[in-house]
Design a protein around this motif. Structure first.
Motif, short mmCIF file in Angstrom:
data_model
loop_
_atom_site.label_atom_id
_atom_site.label_comp_id
_atom_site.label_asym_id
_atom_site.label_seq_id
_atom_site.Cartn_x
_atom_site.Cartn_y
_atom_site.Cartn_z
N GLU A 60 44.12 46.31 44.14
CA GLU A 60 44.07 46.24 42.67
C GLU A 60 43.64 44.84 42.22
O GLU A 60 42.81 44.70 41.33
CB GLU A 60 45.44 46.58 42.08
CG GLU A 60 45.46 46.63 40.58
CD GLU A 60 46.82 47.06 40.06
OE1 GLU A 60 47.50 46.20 39.44
OE2 GLU A 60 47.20 48.21 40.26
N ASP A 61 44.22 43.81 42.84
CA ASP A 61 43.83 42.44 42.50
C ASP A 61 42.37 42.18 42.87
O ASP A 61 41.64 41.53 42.13
CB ASP A 61 44.72 41.43 43.24
CG ASP A 61 46.15 41.42 42.73
OD1 ASP A 61 46.38 41.82 41.56
OD2 ASP A 61 47.03 41.01 43.50
N ILE A 62 41.96 42.68 44.01
CA ILE A 62 40.59 42.49 44.46
C ILE A 62 39.61 43.15 43.50
O ILE A 62 38.59 42.57 43.15
CB ILE A 62 40.41 43.01 45.89
CG1 ILE A 62 41.22 42.12 46.86
CG2 ILE A 62 38.93 43.01 46.30
CD1 ILE A 62 41.32 42.68 48.26
N ALA A 63 39.93 44.35 43.03
CA ALA A 63 39.06 45.03 42.08
C ALA A 63 38.87 44.20 40.81
O ALA A 63 37.78 44.15 40.24
CB ALA A 63 39.63 46.41 41.75
N TYR A 64 39.94 43.52 40.40
CA TYR A 64 39.88 42.68 39.21
C TYR A 64 39.02 41.44 39.45
O TYR A 64 38.28 41.00 38.57
CB TYR A 64 41.31 42.28 38.82
CG TYR A 64 41.40 41.42 37.60
CD1 TYR A 64 41.21 41.96 36.33
CD2 TYR A 64 41.69 40.08 37.70
CE1 TYR A 64 41.29 41.18 35.20
CE2 TYR A 64 41.79 39.27 36.57
CZ TYR A 64 41.58 39.83 35.33
OH TYR A 64 41.65 39.05 34.21
N LEU A 65 39.10 40.87 40.66
CA LEU A 65 38.41 39.61 40.96
C LEU A 65 36.96 39.78 41.43
O LEU A 65 36.17 38.84 41.30
CB LEU A 65 39.17 38.84 42.03
CG LEU A 65 40.53 38.30 41.64
CD1 LEU A 65 41.23 37.69 42.85
CD2 LEU A 65 40.41 37.27 40.52
N PRO A 67 34.15 41.00 40.39
CA PRO A 67 33.00 40.59 39.57
C PRO A 67 32.81 39.08 39.51
O PRO A 67 31.76 38.59 39.10
CB PRO A 67 33.33 41.14 38.18
CG PRO A 67 34.33 42.22 38.41
CD PRO A 67 35.10 41.81 39.63
N CYS A 68 33.83 38.33 39.94
CA CYS A 68 33.81 36.87 39.82
C CYS A 68 33.68 36.15 41.15
O CYS A 68 33.93 34.95 41.22
CB CYS A 68 35.09 36.41 39.12
SG CYS A 68 35.36 37.17 37.51
N VAL A 69 33.32 36.86 42.22
CA VAL A 69 33.22 36.20 43.51
C VAL A 69 31.76 36.03 43.93
O VAL A 69 30.91 36.83 43.59
CB VAL A 69 34.01 36.95 44.62
CG1 VAL A 69 35.49 37.00 44.29
CG2 VAL A 69 33.47 38.33 44.86
N GLU A 70 31.54 34.94 44.66
CA GLU A 70 30.22 34.66 45.21
C GLU A 70 30.40 34.25 46.67
O GLU A 70 31.38 33.59 47.01
CB GLU A 70 29.54 33.52 44.46
CG GLU A 70 29.08 33.87 43.08
CD GLU A 70 28.36 32.70 42.42
OE1 GLU A 70 28.38 31.58 42.95
OE2 GLU A 70 27.80 32.93 41.35
N GLY A 78 33.60 31.10 37.27
CA GLY A 78 34.13 31.33 35.95
C GLY A 78 33.37 32.42 35.21
O GLY A 78 32.46 32.15 34.46
N CYS A 79 33.74 33.66 35.44
CA CYS A 79 33.10 34.76 34.73
C CYS A 79 34.02 35.19 33.59
O CYS A 79 35.22 34.90 33.60
CB CYS A 79 32.79 35.90 35.67
SG CYS A 79 34.23 36.72 36.35
N PRO A 80 33.50 35.87 32.58
CA PRO A 80 34.31 36.26 31.42
C PRO A 80 35.57 37.05 31.78
O PRO A 80 36.62 36.85 31.18
CB PRO A 80 33.35 37.12 30.58
CG PRO A 80 31.99 36.67 30.99
CD PRO A 80 32.10 36.28 32.43
N GLU A 81 35.48 37.93 32.78
CA GLU A 81 36.65 38.72 33.17
C GLU A 81 37.79 37.84 33.66
O GLU A 81 38.96 38.06 33.34
CB GLU A 81 36.31 39.72 34.28
CG GLU A 81 35.33 40.80 33.88
CD GLU A 81 33.86 40.39 34.05
OE1 GLU A 81 33.00 41.22 33.82
OE2 GLU A 81 33.60 39.22 34.38
#
Length: 84
Positions: A60-65, A67-70, A78-81
């Motif tokens: 669940e935490d990974i799904a949230y993060l 979009p913000c990983v590279e 620093g993405c909006p989410e």
């Protein structure tokens, strides 16, 4: 690429890859034969997921993060989410 090739290239078994898909962490297309198909970006995505799970994060935490990983490590940007 099919699920078997993704499994070989990442070292993650097919059962886990299907779990990642069910959790919304990984997306797959479907071929005319109904088989899952993955693009080249899936290799990096699976490595990111594995590294985050190894760090103790839940799916669940990974799904949230995600979009913000590279990168493979992965690094958070620093993405909006994430900033919200």
């Amino acid at each position: 690429m099919l699920i078997g090739e993704l499994s070989r290239r990442t070292g993650v078994n097919a059962h886990q890859l299907r779990y990642y898909e069910a959790q919304g962490l990984l997306t797959a297309g479907r071929g005319a034969n109904g088989y899952r198909t993955y693009d080249e970006d899936a290799v990096l995505r699976v490595k990111q997921i594995r590294n985050l799970m190894d760090a103790g994060l839940s799916s669940e935490d990974i799904a949230y993060l995600l979009p913000c990983v590279e990168g493979e490590t992965p690094d958070l940007v620093g993405c909006p989410e994430l900033l919200a």
